[in-house]
Design a protein around this motif. Sequence first.
Motif, PDB file in Angstrom:
ATOM      1  N   LYS A 252       0.843  -1.201   0.000  1.00  0.00           N
ATOM      2  CA  LYS A 252       0.000   0.000   0.000  1.00  0.00           C
ATOM      3  C   LYS A 252       0.880   1.253   0.000  1.00  0.00           C
ATOM      4  CE  LYS A 252      -3.862   2.176   2.468  1.00  0.00           C
ATOM      5  NZ  LYS A 252      -3.273   3.525   2.671  1.00  0.00           N
ATOM      6  N   TYR A 253       1.931   1.235   0.790  1.00  0.00           N
ATOM      7  CA  TYR A 253       2.864   2.365   0.834  1.00  0.00           C
ATOM      8  C   TYR A 253       3.531   2.553  -0.525  1.00  0.00           C
ATOM      9  CZ  TYR A 253       7.075   5.031   2.023  1.00  0.00           C
ATOM     10  OH  TYR A 253       8.087   5.968   2.049  1.00  0.00           O
ATOM     11  N   PHE A 254       3.987   1.449  -1.134  1.00  0.00           N
ATOM     12  CA  PHE A 254       4.653   1.538  -2.432  1.00  0.00           C
ATOM     13  C   PHE A 254       3.684   2.051  -3.502  1.00  0.00           C
ATOM     14  CE2 PHE A 254       7.263  -2.193  -0.695  1.00  0.00           C
ATOM     15  CZ  PHE A 254       8.165  -1.330  -0.091  1.00  0.00           C
ATOM     16  N   LYS A 255       2.434   1.604  -3.413  1.00  0.00           N
ATOM     17  CA  LYS A 255       1.429   2.057  -4.380  1.00  0.00           C
ATOM     18  C   LYS A 255       1.238   3.572  -4.292  1.00  0.00           C
ATOM     19  CE  LYS A 255      -3.510   1.761  -5.437  1.00  0.00           C
ATOM     20  NZ  LYS A 255      -4.816   1.169  -5.054  1.00  0.00           N
ATOM     21  N   GLU A 256       1.109   4.085  -3.081  1.00  0.00           N
ATOM     22  CA  GLU A 256       0.894   5.515  -2.895  1.00  0.00           C
ATOM     23  C   GLU A 256       2.099   6.326  -3.357  1.00  0.00           C
ATOM     24  OE1 GLU A 256       0.070   5.572   1.255  1.00  0.00           O
ATOM     25  OE2 GLU A 256      -2.062   5.050   1.016  1.00  0.00           O
ATOM     26  N   ARG A 257       3.307   5.792  -3.135  1.00  0.00           N
ATOM     27  CA  ARG A 257       4.515   6.519  -3.531  1.00  0.00           C
ATOM     28  C   ARG A 257       4.772   6.468  -5.037  1.00  0.00           C
ATOM     29  NH1 ARG A 257       8.703   7.702  -0.280  1.00  0.00           N
ATOM     30  NH2 ARG A 257       9.373   8.701  -2.201  1.00  0.00           N
ATOM     31  N   LEU A 258       4.291   5.425  -5.689  1.00  0.00           N
ATOM     32  CA  LEU A 258       4.654   5.212  -7.095  1.00  0.00           C
ATOM     33  C   LEU A 258       3.508   5.417  -8.077  1.00  0.00           C
ATOM     34  CD1 LEU A 258       6.841   2.007  -6.561  1.00  0.00           C
ATOM     35  CD2 LEU A 258       7.661   4.334  -6.937  1.00  0.00           C
ATOM     36  N   GLU A 259       2.367   5.881  -7.606  1.00  0.00           N
ATOM     37  CA  GLU A 259       1.203   6.029  -8.492  1.00  0.00           C
ATOM     38  C   GLU A 259       1.494   6.921  -9.688  1.00  0.00           C
ATOM     39  OE1 GLU A 259      -3.104   5.314  -6.403  1.00  0.00           O
ATOM     40  OE2 GLU A 259      -1.976   7.078  -5.739  1.00  0.00           O
ATOM     41  N   LYS A 260       2.196   8.015  -9.490  1.00  0.00           N
ATOM     42  CA  LYS A 260       2.488   8.934 -10.592  1.00  0.00           C
ATOM     43  C   LYS A 260       3.624   8.416 -11.462  1.00  0.00           C
ATOM     44  CE  LYS A 260       0.846  13.156  -8.330  1.00  0.00           C
ATOM     45  NZ  LYS A 260       1.212  14.517  -7.847  1.00  0.00           N
ATOM     46  N   GLU A 261       4.630   7.826 -10.832  1.00  0.00           N
ATOM     47  CA  GLU A 261       5.802   7.348 -11.564  1.00  0.00           C
ATOM     48  C   GLU A 261       5.509   6.084 -12.354  1.00  0.00           C
ATOM     49  OE1 GLU A 261      10.339   5.816 -10.546  1.00  0.00           O
ATOM     50  OE2 GLU A 261       9.236   7.020  -9.084  1.00  0.00           O
ATOM     51  N   MET A 262       4.662   5.198 -11.797  1.00  0.00           N
ATOM     52  CA  MET A 262       4.334   3.927 -12.449  1.00  0.00           C
ATOM     53  C   MET A 262       2.818   3.747 -12.479  1.00  0.00           C
ATOM     54  SD  MET A 262       7.104   1.423 -10.584  1.00  0.00           S
ATOM     55  CE  MET A 262       8.858   1.499 -10.946  1.00  0.00           C
ATOM     56  N   PRO A 263       2.100   4.577 -13.222  1.00  0.00           N
ATOM     57  CA  PRO A 263       0.630   4.558 -13.184  1.00  0.00           C
ATOM     58  C   PRO A 263       0.009   3.277 -13.722  1.00  0.00           C
ATOM     59  CG  PRO A 263       1.425   5.941 -14.978  1.00  0.00           C
ATOM     60  CD  PRO A 263       2.624   5.579 -14.161  1.00  0.00           C
ATOM     61  N   ASP A 264       0.692   2.554 -14.580  1.00  0.00           N
ATOM     62  CA  ASP A 264       0.118   1.347 -15.185  1.00  0.00           C
ATOM     63  C   ASP A 264       0.515   0.065 -14.468  1.00  0.00           C
ATOM     64  OD1 ASP A 264      -1.044   2.928 -17.196  1.00  0.00           O
ATOM     65  OD2 ASP A 264       0.810   2.885 -18.356  1.00  0.00           O
TER      66      ASP A 264
END
Length: 425
Positions: A252-264
């Motif tokens: 969940k933490y990684f998702k929140e941190r990487l949503e913009k950098e790795m949107p797909d």
Amino acid sequence: EKALIKDKRAELVIHNLSIYRQPHKKIKALAFCATKSHAQYMNRKFNELGYSSLCLLGESTDKERKEACEKLQSDREDLQIICSVDIFGEGVDIPGITHILLLRPTQSFSLFLQQIGRGLRKTEDKEIVYILDFVGNFKNSYVAPLALKGLYSLEEMKFKKETLSNLTFSPPPKCFINIHAKVKQIWKQELSRILLPTNKKELLLHYYKEFRCQLDPKDSLQMMDFFANPVAPHPQIFIQGTGFSNWLRAKKYFKERLEKEMPDMVHLSDYEESLLDTPGEAFLTHIEKELHPTKSYKMAVLRCLLKYPLSETSWNIHHLAKDFLSFYLQNPSLIQDWDGLAKFPDPKNLPLSKVKEKLKRYPLFYLSNKQDSFFLLDKKENLFWLKEEIHPYWQNPEFRTLVIDRVHYCLAKYCQKKGFILLKF
């Protein structure tokens, strides 16, 4: 992609290709590009500036690929460069390759090594291969310097206590590495940023990104994905002593941190996210605490329970004993983990009474002996059952898959550590 598809950048690639080559010998180059559009653009620029090039993509037929490889290999054909995205990874064999052009950034150690490995086949008339890296100053491009030092991950660099001041390379005989001073400075700055973070979560984020980029972006990363990769970090580093209470919280933490950098890229599935703050999350956390077991018994019990129908939430210990014994007999090297079974003259005929006694005394007891345990045990009635609050989760196929992943990983890692062979899960 916009940063890569630029005429000045393309001209820089072509300029260096004209410098780093053997006189009077045909160029035979593989150009690894970032996207389909990038590959098509570079192919067009190579041809415009006097190089014979073609583009091979995922939709190219086997016949087209074979013909292109044969033309590139042949000194009688004009073809000098093949532009591709990822179809020339592991398994491609073009021995005569003279140049590898790295035109795409990557955070995958295995992909980086696969790419340069395409040019390292020896032939009688091949004296040199040029590997030209045009993305060494890309943000997060720490893969190249670490791989060139013989390392396979950021975690390995920390484990071997490599220092940033020792960013030197010792290539094999007849190999030379020429790194622009500015690029080397950028590498040091980037490694310093990720290896000396003020927050440990920042370092774990980089470990995660490094490994996640090697896998299918549509699949949520599971624990067995780590086991399948020999250079992957241990999942324990993400969930113990880090502020993350479990693997779901880490993702969940990684998702929140990487949503913009790795949107797909899928980091946490919708179902996994729905488990947060529920008894289901607590149950998974409970299993993850067993990532370093001293014996295989509890995981073997859970493995047996997971083989039963979804609807079952209570089990007769007599029946469970049969399956528990069968698991060890199907994995002969694990028998030595169970002293009573290993010392019995004929293990397959060990009396079920002894198996039941073993179950009640050890794994079933330790799975149910605490107030916050999720199982209950009645030794007199020979019953073992799951607390009611977990029933709806246990009976859900998606949840069962998550439990299987954790139990399988724990057993596989334990067997690997002890030198056992897990033949059948």
